[in-house]
Motif scaffolding. Structure first.
Motif, PDB file in Angstrom:
ATOM      1  N   PRO A 159       4.369   2.510   8.468  1.00 54.45           N
ATOM      2  CA  PRO A 159       3.210   1.629   8.285  1.00 54.45           C
ATOM      3  C   PRO A 159       3.557   0.141   8.270  1.00 54.45           C
ATOM      4  O   PRO A 159       2.778  -0.686   8.769  1.00 54.45           O
ATOM      5  CB  PRO A 159       2.655   2.054   6.922  1.00 54.45           C
ATOM      6  CG  PRO A 159       3.793   2.761   6.239  1.00 54.45           C
ATOM      7  CD  PRO A 159       4.573   3.402   7.332  1.00 54.45           C
TER       8      PRO A 159
ATOM      9  N   TRP B 165      -1.420  11.084   9.098  1.00 53.31           N
ATOM     10  CA  TRP B 165      -2.181  10.057   9.787  1.00 53.31           C
ATOM     11  C   TRP B 165      -2.220   8.790   8.927  1.00 53.31           C
ATOM     12  O   TRP B 165      -2.211   8.875   7.707  1.00 53.31           O
ATOM     13  CB  TRP B 165      -3.633  10.521   9.986  1.00 53.31           C
ATOM     14  CG  TRP B 165      -3.803  11.641  10.955  1.00 53.31           C
ATOM     15  CD1 TRP B 165      -4.175  11.539  12.259  1.00 53.31           C
ATOM     16  CD2 TRP B 165      -3.641  13.051  10.711  1.00 53.31           C
ATOM     17  NE1 TRP B 165      -4.253  12.774  12.852  1.00 53.31           N
ATOM     18  CE2 TRP B 165      -3.924  13.724  11.925  1.00 53.31           C
ATOM     19  CE3 TRP B 165      -3.258  13.813   9.598  1.00 53.31           C
ATOM     20  CZ2 TRP B 165      -3.856  15.104  12.040  1.00 53.31           C
ATOM     21  CZ3 TRP B 165      -3.189  15.188   9.716  1.00 53.31           C
ATOM     22  CH2 TRP B 165      -3.482  15.830  10.920  1.00 53.31           C
ATOM     23  N   HIS B 166      -2.244   7.655   9.574  1.00 50.48           N
ATOM     24  CA  HIS B 166      -2.640   6.441   8.846  1.00 50.48           C
ATOM     25  C   HIS B 166      -3.202   5.443   9.840  1.00 50.48           C
ATOM     26  O   HIS B 166      -2.940   5.524  11.057  1.00 50.48           O
ATOM     27  CB  HIS B 166      -1.502   5.860   7.991  1.00 50.48           C
ATOM     28  CG  HIS B 166      -0.356   5.273   8.758  1.00 50.48           C
ATOM     29  ND1 HIS B 166      -0.366   3.991   9.225  1.00 50.48           N
ATOM     30  CD2 HIS B 166       0.831   5.814   9.142  1.00 50.48           C
ATOM     31  CE1 HIS B 166       0.774   3.745   9.848  1.00 50.48           C
ATOM     32  NE2 HIS B 166       1.507   4.838   9.810  1.00 50.48           N
ATOM     33  N   GLU B 167      -3.956   4.507   9.289  1.00 45.84           N
ATOM     34  CA  GLU B 167      -4.762   3.655  10.157  1.00 45.84           C
ATOM     35  C   GLU B 167      -3.923   2.773  11.088  1.00 45.84           C
ATOM     36  O   GLU B 167      -4.246   2.624  12.265  1.00 45.84           O
ATOM     37  CB  GLU B 167      -5.707   2.800   9.312  1.00 45.84           C
ATOM     38  CG  GLU B 167      -6.706   2.107  10.198  1.00 45.84           C
ATOM     39  CD  GLU B 167      -7.960   1.679   9.472  1.00 45.84           C
ATOM     40  OE1 GLU B 167      -7.997   1.795   8.234  1.00 45.84           O
ATOM     41  OE2 GLU B 167      -8.876   1.222  10.162  1.00 45.84           O
ATOM     42  N   GLY B 168      -2.830   2.201  10.551  1.00 46.69           N
ATOM     43  CA  GLY B 168      -2.017   1.281  11.353  1.00 46.69           C
ATOM     44  C   GLY B 168      -1.485   1.950  12.609  1.00 46.69           C
ATOM     45  O   GLY B 168      -1.452   1.349  13.694  1.00 46.69           O
ATOM     46  N   GLN B 169      -1.067   3.201  12.453  1.00 44.47           N
ATOM     47  CA  GLN B 169      -0.497   3.939  13.583  1.00 44.47           C
ATOM     48  C   GLN B 169      -1.561   4.161  14.671  1.00 44.47           C
ATOM     49  O   GLN B 169      -1.317   3.918  15.852  1.00 44.47           O
ATOM     50  CB  GLN B 169       0.025   5.262  13.049  1.00 44.47           C
ATOM     51  CG  GLN B 169       0.791   6.079  14.036  1.00 44.47           C
ATOM     52  CD  GLN B 169       1.485   7.272  13.362  1.00 44.47           C
ATOM     53  OE1 GLN B 169       2.317   7.114  12.485  1.00 44.47           O
ATOM     54  NE2 GLN B 169       1.126   8.457  13.769  1.00 44.47           N
ATOM     55  N   VAL B 170      -2.744   4.578  14.228  1.00 48.89           N
ATOM     56  CA  VAL B 170      -3.823   4.829  15.200  1.00 48.89           C
ATOM     57  C   VAL B 170      -4.245   3.509  15.852  1.00 48.89           C
ATOM     58  O   VAL B 170      -4.431   3.435  17.072  1.00 48.89           O
ATOM     59  CB  VAL B 170      -5.023   5.513  14.501  1.00 48.89           C
ATOM     60  CG1 VAL B 170      -6.189   5.678  15.475  1.00 48.89           C
ATOM     61  CG2 VAL B 170      -4.610   6.867  13.935  1.00 48.89           C
ATOM     62  N   GLU B 171      -4.336   2.459  15.009  1.00 50.66           N
ATOM     63  CA  GLU B 171      -4.766   1.152  15.537  1.00 50.66           C
ATOM     64  C   GLU B 171      -3.786   0.651  16.602  1.00 50.66           C
ATOM     65  O   GLU B 171      -4.190   0.119  17.640  1.00 50.66           O
ATOM     66  CB  GLU B 171      -4.812   0.156  14.374  1.00 50.66           C
ATOM     67  CG  GLU B 171      -5.905  -0.878  14.520  1.00 50.66           C
ATOM     68  CD  GLU B 171      -5.862  -1.849  13.352  1.00 50.66           C
ATOM     69  OE1 GLU B 171      -5.756  -3.051  13.613  1.00 50.66           O
ATOM     70  OE2 GLU B 171      -5.918  -1.386  12.181  1.00 50.66           O
TER      71      GLU B 171
ATOM     72  N   ARG C 223       0.828  -1.226   0.000  1.00 44.01           N
ATOM     73  CA  ARG C 223       0.000   0.000   0.000  1.00 44.01           C
ATOM     74  C   ARG C 223       0.854   1.265   0.000  1.00 44.01           C
ATOM     75  O   ARG C 223       0.764   2.081  -0.895  1.00 44.01           O
ATOM     76  CB  ARG C 223      -0.953  -0.021   1.191  1.00 44.01           C
ATOM     77  CG  ARG C 223      -1.939  -1.185   1.092  1.00 44.01           C
ATOM     78  CD  ARG C 223      -2.934  -1.185   2.202  1.00 44.01           C
ATOM     79  NE  ARG C 223      -3.749   0.012   2.167  1.00 44.01           N
ATOM     80  CZ  ARG C 223      -4.588   0.368   3.123  1.00 44.01           C
ATOM     81  NH1 ARG C 223      -4.706  -0.382   4.185  1.00 44.01           N
ATOM     82  NH2 ARG C 223      -5.300   1.463   3.029  1.00 44.01           N
TER      83      ARG C 223
ATOM     84  N   CYS D 258       4.303  -0.797  11.880  1.00 39.56           N
ATOM     85  CA  CYS D 258       3.050  -0.870  12.655  1.00 39.56           C
ATOM     86  C   CYS D 258       2.296  -2.161  12.331  1.00 39.56           C
ATOM     87  O   CYS D 258       1.745  -2.812  13.236  1.00 39.56           O
ATOM     88  CB  CYS D 258       2.157   0.336  12.348  1.00 39.56           C
ATOM     89  SG  CYS D 258       2.740   1.852  13.105  1.00 39.56           S
TER      90      CYS D 258
ATOM     91  N   GLU E 260      -4.245   2.666  19.714  1.00 36.15           N
ATOM     92  CA  GLU E 260      -5.492   2.231  20.382  1.00 36.15           C
ATOM     93  C   GLU E 260      -5.282   0.915  21.116  1.00 36.15           C
ATOM     94  O   GLU E 260      -5.746   0.736  22.247  1.00 36.15           O
ATOM     95  CB  GLU E 260      -6.614   2.065  19.341  1.00 36.15           C
ATOM     96  CG  GLU E 260      -7.225   3.398  18.909  1.00 36.15           C
ATOM     97  CD  GLU E 260      -8.195   3.263  17.718  1.00 36.15           C
ATOM     98  OE1 GLU E 260      -8.861   4.257  17.413  1.00 36.15           O
ATOM     99  OE2 GLU E 260      -8.269   2.178  17.100  1.00 36.15           O
TER     100      GLU E 260
END
Ligand SMILES: Cc1ncc(COP(=O)(O)O)c(C=O)c1O
Length: 449
Positions: A328, A103-109, A94, A331, A112
């Motif tokens: 990413p 921002w990217h999803e893996g980092q936030v996930e 990706r 992560c 979390e």
């Protein structure tokens, strides 16, 4: 499987040929390396890796090794775990990088998930780094910046990394310090409580260290100038020392009394290695900040500094950042690793740790050179002595043992003044544990001969 990896696997001879170690391919690569690679690395034995699977590794000449060192406590899910590799591949297809300013999803996930794992006192927020030392730098900067205090308390025997901030607190071997002074000022070192090698009179070394810090507070270290106490809940490089019960609680009480932040460096002990997600869970004492790296990425470079929200939210934009943190691919590796660790590898570490400890206890009855055995889960240290009465360290036994183990097909590492550490991947199965322990015993016999 890629064709290159397939070819490498087909090349593998299952046998191990100690007489020819290092083999011709290994020798050739080591010669090339010596011409162009920095000589600052510690190279214990001439192991030149070709590939690995689970808790086994093969060198470039086709020799097989049982892995009791996990790339220095990193390869928690074993080598090339299919679901970690798949997660890495998927993320890499990706995008490879964006920087933590976006921002990217893996980092936030991942942040979390860290908050859900509840590693600090109160809700958690995560800062992303690329290594253990950077995670520690972040923790030190966070503590200083948000407390507006400058002094740090560290421990003799500690290892926190080699950049100037973490190096200032590191105190396991003077070669790591020599030639680099001044690092950062303001660090005060106190003894780490070692039940096998007590420094203080009295039975409770933990409480003695707490009393020593209290004396420092009365005599020359104003507690209201101390930003943080930085401590490994189990001391790693310094000798795999498990502190006495009550010690971490004593530190917590001191910190609470004086408004000092308690930082646990779990770069080596964290992420399931001790049989629990975080090593502090054995004591129930929560830090304000925790540093993680090594095992969290299964080998990809990632470090985390996770702090209590009430502390981290005081950091203003621009006060700390980096280019590569929160990568990413790293992560994705961390998320896949954490899932495997939570879903069973952590429990396996506990079981296999007991298996190894039982075997070591049997060995201790046969070999008086074994002075002490300690650790939790798959973070196990064995200390060698010249004789049990004087406890005089026998470094030569540890060094010889690690070398004989390499020749016998077992990868081990030294640690502390005269010990070895046993840190296989957390997924290791009983058969390989037993094979590794057979090789270890044989190597010890040879080292003592
Ligand atoms: C407890 C601890 N903290 C920090 C570090 C530094 O990590 P890195 O080598 O990734 O910088 C280490 C490395 O051994 C460690 O064991």
């Amino acid at each position: 499987m890629s064709s290159e990896r397939e070819r490498a696997m087909n090349d593998v001879q299952q046998k191990h040929i100690p007489a020819t170690l290092p083999g011709p391919k290994a020798k050739a690569l080591i010669e090339r390396d010596a011409r162009v690679v920095s000589p600052s690395y510690v190279r214990d034995y001439p192991f030149v890796v070709s590939h690995g699977k689970g808790a086994e590794l093969w060198d470039v000449d086709g020799n097989r090794f049982v892995d009791f060192m996990s790339g220095i406590a990193v390869c928690s899910t074993g080598h090339a775990h299919p679901s970690v590799v798949a997660a890495i591949q998927k993320a890499a297809e990706r995008f490879l990088h964006i920087s933590c300013d976006y921002w990217h999803e893996g980092q936030v996930e991942l942040a979390e998930l860290m908050a859900k794992l509840d590693p600090v006192s109160g809700p958690a927020m995560t800062f992303f780094a690329n290594s253990g030392t950077e995670a520690v730098e972040a923790a030190l900067k966070l503590a200083r910046h948000t407390s507006r205090r400058s002094r740090i308390i560290g421990f003799l025997g500690a290892f926190h990394g080699r950049t100037m901030g973490s190096l200032a607190v590191t105190a396991s071997k003077y070669t790591q310090q020599r030639g680099f002074f001044p690092t950062i000022p303001g660090v005060v070192h106190v003894p780490y409580p070692n039940p096998y090698r007590p420094l203080f009179a009295g039975a409770d070394q933990g409480q003695a260290v707490i009393a020593y810090i209290e004396t420092l507070f009365e005599r020359n270290l104003p507690p209201d100038e101390v930003a943080a106490i930085l401590v490994e809940p189990i001391q790693g490089e310094g000798g795999y020392v498990v502190p006495p019960d009550g010690f971490l609680a004593g530190l917590r009480a001191l910190c609470d009394k004086h408004g000092i932040l308690l930082i646990f460096d779990e770069v080596q002990a964290g992420i399931g290695r001790t049989g629990k997600m975080f090593a502090w869970q054995h004591s129930g004492v929560r830090p304000d900040i925790i540093t993680l790296a090594k095992g969290i990425g299964s080998g990809l470079p990632i470090g985390l500094c996770v702090g209590a929200k009430r502390v981290v939210e005081k950091w203003s934009p621009g006060s700390h950042a980096n280019t590569f943190g929160g990568n990413p691919v790293c992560c994705a590796a961390a998320l896949a690793t954490l899932k495997l660790v939570e879903d069973g590898y952590m429990q396996n570490a506990e079981r296999m740790g007991v298996r190894i400890m039982d075997r070591l206890k049997g060995m201790a009855q046969k070999y008086s050179a074994i002075g002490d055995i300690r650790g939790r889960g798959l973070m196990i240290g064995v200390e060698f002595v010249k004789d049990r009465a004087t406890k005089a360290p026998a470094k030569e036994v540890a060094t010889k043992l690690v070398n004989r183990a390499y020749h016998n097909g077992l990868l081990l590492l030294e640690c502390g003044a005269s010990g070895i550490r046993i840190i296989p991947p957390l997924m290791i199965e009983p058969g390989l544990v037993d094979e590794g322990m057979d090789l270890l015993e044989r190597s010890l016999r040879e080292a003592l001969a």
